[in-house]
Design an enzyme around this catalytic site. Structure first.
Site, PDB file in Angstrom:
ATOM      1  N   HIS A  53       0.833  -1.200   0.000  1.00 58.80           N
ATOM      2  CA  HIS A  53       0.000   0.000   0.000  1.00 58.80           C
ATOM      3  C   HIS A  53       0.872   1.256   0.000  1.00 58.80           C
ATOM      4  O   HIS A  53       0.599   2.229  -0.711  1.00 58.80           O
ATOM      5  CB  HIS A  53      -0.918  -0.023   1.231  1.00 58.80           C
ATOM      6  CG  HIS A  53      -1.844   1.138   1.317  1.00 58.80           C
ATOM      7  ND1 HIS A  53      -2.424   1.541   2.500  1.00 58.80           N
ATOM      8  CD2 HIS A  53      -2.307   2.000   0.373  1.00 58.80           C
ATOM      9  CE1 HIS A  53      -3.193   2.582   2.280  1.00 58.80           C
ATOM     10  NE2 HIS A  53      -3.134   2.884   1.005  1.00 58.80           N
ATOM     11  N   GLU A  56       2.342   1.949  -3.421  1.00 55.82           N
ATOM     12  CA  GLU A  56       1.333   2.566  -4.301  1.00 55.82           C
ATOM     13  C   GLU A  56       1.359   4.089  -4.173  1.00 55.82           C
ATOM     14  O   GLU A  56       1.189   4.816  -5.161  1.00 55.82           O
ATOM     15  CB  GLU A  56      -0.050   2.009  -3.944  1.00 55.82           C
ATOM     16  CG  GLU A  56      -1.220   2.730  -4.600  1.00 55.82           C
ATOM     17  CD  GLU A  56      -2.388   2.906  -3.652  1.00 55.82           C
ATOM     18  OE1 GLU A  56      -2.856   4.052  -3.493  1.00 55.82           O
ATOM     19  OE2 GLU A  56      -2.828   1.902  -3.062  1.00 55.82           O
ATOM     20  N   HIS A  57       1.583   4.603  -2.969  1.00 57.16           N
ATOM     21  CA  HIS A  57       1.665   6.048  -2.751  1.00 57.16           C
ATOM     22  C   HIS A  57       2.985   6.613  -3.276  1.00 57.16           C
ATOM     23  O   HIS A  57       3.002   7.678  -3.907  1.00 57.16           O
ATOM     24  CB  HIS A  57       1.543   6.363  -1.253  1.00 57.16           C
ATOM     25  CG  HIS A  57       0.162   6.295  -0.715  1.00 57.16           C
ATOM     26  ND1 HIS A  57      -0.544   7.408  -0.327  1.00 57.16           N
ATOM     27  CD2 HIS A  57      -0.670   5.234  -0.509  1.00 57.16           C
ATOM     28  CE1 HIS A  57      -1.734   7.048   0.116  1.00 57.16           C
ATOM     29  NE2 HIS A  57      -1.837   5.736   0.016  1.00 57.16           N
ATOM     30  N   GLU A 134      -5.332   7.315   6.011  1.00 57.20           N
ATOM     31  CA  GLU A 134      -6.281   6.348   5.460  1.00 57.20           C
ATOM     32  C   GLU A 134      -6.628   5.284   6.508  1.00 57.20           C
ATOM     33  O   GLU A 134      -7.781   4.839   6.609  1.00 57.20           O
ATOM     34  CB  GLU A 134      -5.707   5.689   4.206  1.00 57.20           C
ATOM     35  CG  GLU A 134      -5.601   6.632   3.015  1.00 57.20           C
ATOM     36  CD  GLU A 134      -5.118   5.922   1.763  1.00 57.20           C
ATOM     37  OE1 GLU A 134      -5.221   4.677   1.704  1.00 57.20           O
ATOM     38  OE2 GLU A 134      -4.629   6.605   0.850  1.00 57.20           O
TER      39      GLU A 134
END
Length: 767
Positions: A53, A56-57, A134
């Site tokens: 995750h 991905e950023h 998030e």
């Protein structure tokens, strides 16, 4: 569309072309692209939860060719575009859209993130904070919390036990303590897993297919191929075949709910996509008509809602297992009888096993899906390419566009094999309820979910271990009378117009009409507003309207469910000035549904038990709205701006004081005695049919006209010419998130032409 099997560095690219409506200027038409890497959170290293995750950023922070950290984002926003990405268990998907004329330039910038990303070291702390935000937003969600708890019940060493979200602890503080260089590990993860052989691309634009193929060849051919095999989890089987899974879990939820989840872990079902056994079973389990689970439970006043199936997320559907879950929203009485509720579910599943798959029902589901697919509305390009990009990893080439929507092959043995696995002995029971507060000594590590675990009660374990009886009230649904078969377009009986025209005007109401001459689909949209001065008299009247609408919806749920699954949609809304009825769907059977709704409105009735049940559920609904900062912010803004708007908090307080069944009967009688009904019918229907809808409402309800003219329905407060700040404490002290709303009031002029007239900022903070 065209699927181009051209290999560059070992990567398959697929280009898809759709022609947009000629009424859309080419310079405004959106082009879009999506790229899917078949690697996700299942590949997270054990010592760095959330790394997939986090990558991905980090991937989007500039590239060797375009080093500006925010350059791509600025380029998109300047040219009408947007971008996003998501990380799932076995896939990471990136997508963007932009005005067509800038598509090639955007593709070149975007491709560099997968060829030579910079992943700037100095930006790590900032992006860790974004990931942590998030995580904080996900934390108050009961679905996320249960998913993480369920994953923890898998066998040790299996990837679904991992903490996929990541947060500041796993990506910053713990690595620092352990002397882990997160930047080096990010680079290693990218090099090991972001490889051409397991990457797919979908592009959609108005250019020719040859042009798109040439662009793809030119721009994406340098995506590296690391020569490593694609990650595989084929060796992992039966992840939830553990003693911990087949137990009863009691959980304290964030929301004020009573919810029973019954969950099975099955062998992976992706390979059976042409049969879709889980869709067939979920269609039956989730049915609300006669003979269904929910119909029986509602009659017992034990449940108000039920859903069943597989959410098709990466956690519920992957290469290791597939989840099948039945989720039942219980009443307070149903909570006390949750074992009996579970028994009804198991009886229904046993009935399905005994009767076996039914070809008529499978064909009915197939026909409904075919109708929906054939007449679906145009999907935004950015959403479409994202969907197709994932489909390419799941389906055969000929099914890329249809594999997730249609049923192809009827194979009863495949369905029967899955049904046989849905037995009590393989099920996990989870009871979520605020009544569990103080009774749950265990706490899940990451979302801090309070829970307890216990063996299934001995009596029920014994019952379910043997050949128990099937409830005779549970059976297959009857043939669906609402299934559309006539899709012909009717000849016009009214001149073509650009806007709806009032075609009927009477003291009791009016009807507006417009025939669809653009999309040429056999669909109709009907909207009625039943306006009454009774609604705005007090907070009690507003609450009574909510109860009225809830009971009416409940009364309709069983007889109208056939229409609902046949893609005839209806919605009843408690508006500020009355009851709103919305009906839409295929024109062939839509009049039947509208008549059904009006008939139930005319013959409205309820039992004392239903009244008390709905009242209790409405208390929970109001409460759950108030603890969500974004809902509270919106409600407060409307209360400030709109005349006659009753805040949720006042409705909740009035309901808690008590409301009687007699007051509801009096309200409904007064409401339906004097009305002004305004209607709109639009789509493939004639003007006479539209007039007939209003006439049916007037004749059936037998109401008198309003004594005074129809009230003004929407008035907004003219704010003073100054900046205003409204700050309110959140009602959920366990939620660390804040909500900020900025409202600009521009008046008659456009916002671009206006100097800033007013500013309203609403902020919700935990003080």
């Amino acid at each position: 569309w065209k699927a181009t099997s051209v290999t560059y560095s070992g990567v398959l690219f697929v280009s898809i072309l759709f022609f947009f409506s000629s009424s859309v200027p080419s310079f405004l038409a959106q082009s879009a692209a999506a790229l899917c890497v078949t690697v996700g959170s299942f590949c997270d290293p054990e010592d760095l939860p959330g790394l997939a995750h986090f990558l991905e950023h980090m991937v989007f922070l500039g590239s060797l060719k375009y080093p500006d950290e925010n350059g791509f984002d600025v380029f998109l926003k300047k040219h009408g575009g947007s971008e996003n990405a998501s990380t799932d268990s076995e896939r990471t998907v990136f997508h963007f859209d932009i005005w067509q004329q800038y598509f090639k330039a955007a593709l070149d910038r975007w491709a560099q993130f997968f060829i030579n990303p910079l992943m700037i070291r100095d930006a790590i702390d900032c992006e860790v904070e974004a990931v942590d935000n998030e995580y904080q937003l996900a934390k108050p969600c009961d679905t996320n919390r249960w998913e993480l708890l369920l994953g923890s019940l898998a066998r040790p060493g299996y990837p679904m036990r991992k903490f996929f979200w990541g947060n500041a602890e796993t990506l910053k503080h713990e690595p620092k303590k352990s002397n882990i260089d997160i930047y080096t590990r990010l680079k290693d993860f990218w090099q090991n897993y972001y490889s051409a052989p397991y990457t797919n691309l979908v592009v959609q634009s108005k250019e020719t297919l040859n042009t798109l193929e040439n662009w793809v060849t030119e721009i994406f051919s340098q995506i590296p191929n690391n020569g490593l095999p694609k990650p595989s989890f084929d060796h992992l089987t039966d992840p939830f075949d553990t003693p911990e899974f087949q137990k009863l879990y009691r959980v304290v939820p964030v929301s004020n709910i009573h919810l029973l989840n019954i969950t099975w872990a099955l062998p992976p079902q992706e390979r059976n996509y042409r049969v879709k056994p889980l869709r067939y079973i979920s269609w039956l389990v989730g049915h609300e008509g006669k003979g269904s689970i929910l119909s029986f439970l509602r009659k017992k006043l034990w449940a108000v809602a039920l859903s069943g199936g597989n959410a098709e997320t990466g956690f519920e559907q992957n290469s290791i297992y597939s989840i099948f879950m039945i989720s039942i929203t219980l009443t307070s009485e149903g909570y006390e009888h949750f074992y009996e509720v579970a028994h009804v579910v198991f009886q229904y599943m046993k009935m399905l096993q005994k009767v076996g798959p039914d070809k008529r029902i499978w064909k009915e589901i197939q026909k409904i899906n075919d109708n929906e697919f054939s007449f679906q509305d145009q999907v935004d390009p950015i959403n479409y390419v994202e969907n197709i990009c994932e489909n390419m990893h799941l389906f055969c080439k000929q099914d890329f566009l249809t594999g997730n929507q249609l049923l192809f092959d009827y194979k009863p043995e495949v369905i029967a094999d899955v049904l046989d696995l849905l037995c009590p002995q393989r099920a996990n029971l989870c009871l979520l309820s605020t009544n569990n507060e103080g009774k749950c000594p265990l706490k899940e590590r990451w979302f801090e979910t309070q829970y307890s675990v216990e063996d299934i009660e001995q009596y029920w374990a014994t019952v379910w271990a043997f050949d128990f009886e099937i409830n005779p009230d549970l059976h297959h649904p009857e043939e669906n009378e609402y299934l559309a078969t006539d899709f012909s377009l009717k000849p016009p009986d009214f001149p073509e117009v650009d806007y709806p025209v009032k075609v009927l005007n009477a003291p009791q109401g009016c009807m507006w009409y417009k025939k669809d001459n653009k999309f040429r689909k056999p669909k109709v949209y009907v909207h009625f507003h039943l306006i009454s001065p009774q609604v705005q008299q007090s907070a009690e009247s507003v609450v009574l309207l909510d109860i009225f609408v809830s009971i009416l919806s409940l009364n309709l749920s069983e007889p109208a469910y056939g229409a609902d699954i046949a893609k005839l949609e209806y919605k009843l809304v408690a508006g500020e000035h009355g009851l709103i009825i919305r009906v839409k769907g295929f024109n062939h059977k839509l009049p039947l549904l509208l008549q059904l709704v009006i008939d139930h409105l005319s013959d409205f009735s309820f039992t004392p038990g239903v009244f008390e049940m709905v009242k209790e559920e409405l208390k929970k609904t109001y409460f759950n709205m108030l603890i969500k900062s974004e809902v509270l912010a919106k409600d407060l803004r409307h209360v400030i701006l709109e005349y006659g708007k009753w805040p949720i908090i006042e409705k909740y307080q009035r309901l808690m004081k008590g409301i009687s069944a007699e007051s509801l009967l009096s309200f409904v009688k007064a409401f339906t005695s004097q009305l002004f009904v305004e209607g709109l019918a639009q789509g493939k229907l004639t003007c006479q049919e539209a007039k007939g809808f209003l006439r049916y409402v007037v004749v059936k309800l037998q109401f008198a006209p309003l004594a005074h003219p129809c009230p003004v329905q929407f008035r907004v407060v003219d704010l003073p010419n100054t900046h205003l700040l409204c700050k309110v404490k959140t009602l959920n002290k366990g939620d660390a998130n804040s909500e900020v709303t900025v409202y600009y009031q521009a008046g008659a002029r456009s916002l671009r032409e206006c100097v800033l007239t007013e500013l309203l900022v609403v902020s919700f903070d935990v003080f």
